[in-house]
Every structure is written in C-alpha cells, then in structure tokens.
Design a protein around this motif. Sequence first.
Motif: not given
Length: 152
Positions: A40-64
């Motif tokens: 459903k989404g993938c947002d960068l919370h800290e740092g830069e995509f593709g860099h060690v130490g960066s924080i990413i938040c995923w929203d996903y569908i699992l078991d409905g």
Amino acid sequence: MGLHGKLVAAIEFKAGGDVFHELLRHKPHQISTITPELIKGCDLHEGEFGHVGSIICWDYILDGKVKKAKEVIQLIDEEKKLIQLKVIEGDLLELYKDFVFTSHIETKDGIDLVTSTFEYEMVNEDVEHPFSTLSLVVDVIKAVETHHLAQP
C-alpha cells in the motif's frame, strides 16, 4: 522447538536481477505503484533511499489485513547486489523479537535469482514461522517481474 528461524526463497527473475535490486535499493516507493494490491505504501522516514542507516516504513496487506513495518537498512553490498533490512517497529514485532530481511541477486547458469531470506526469533513457541510473509514477498517479486517484462 527452537525460537530462532530462517526462511529462504530463491525466485527466478526474467527481467534481470539488477532491475529488482535497483528498485528495492533506490526506489522501493515504486513497488506500491507496481503492486498496489500487495504493498500500500513505502515512505522514507529518515536518511535517503539506498543508504545504510536510512529508515523506511512499509504498509502492506497480509492475510487480508493492512500491516506496517518500519525497517532500518543495515547493510548494502553492491557486488552481491544485497540489501539487508531490520524491522525496528510494526506488526511483525508482535510475533518476533528480531526480524531481518535480506534480498540478494544470484546468477546461476545465466539465470538471475532474487533470493529473499528472513532471519527471526519468535516471541514464544506458539508463534508460527512467517510463511505467509515470505509468500507475500514472493508475490511481490513475481509482480515486479511481470511489470518489467511488459515494459517496451
């Protein structure tokens, strides 16, 4: 029964392993555009995509159900086309004390494989291994492959 586990899936990726690695490392937010029924989404919370130490938040569908996972990028190895993410917040930590996801590309006999590995520790012996989560990752890999093969 042990509380530690490791699950691995190696999926052939006909669109070229570099494509998947680059997408996951530098443009993970595009995965939700490619697979909106799964991610459903993938947002960068800290740092830069593709860099060690960066924080990413995923929203996903699992078991409905919509789930969340906040992850920190722990390791990137360009030679192995590897990225490792550790879950630091979210639904998975209700079931697992520790959860690490690693994706890397292997080429065997001219065939690119996207290899996904989960290493985890369950909070207790009643928790099941994360087979449905691994199945979700496999579905995402196949959807990304289909999307890229359809591109002109």
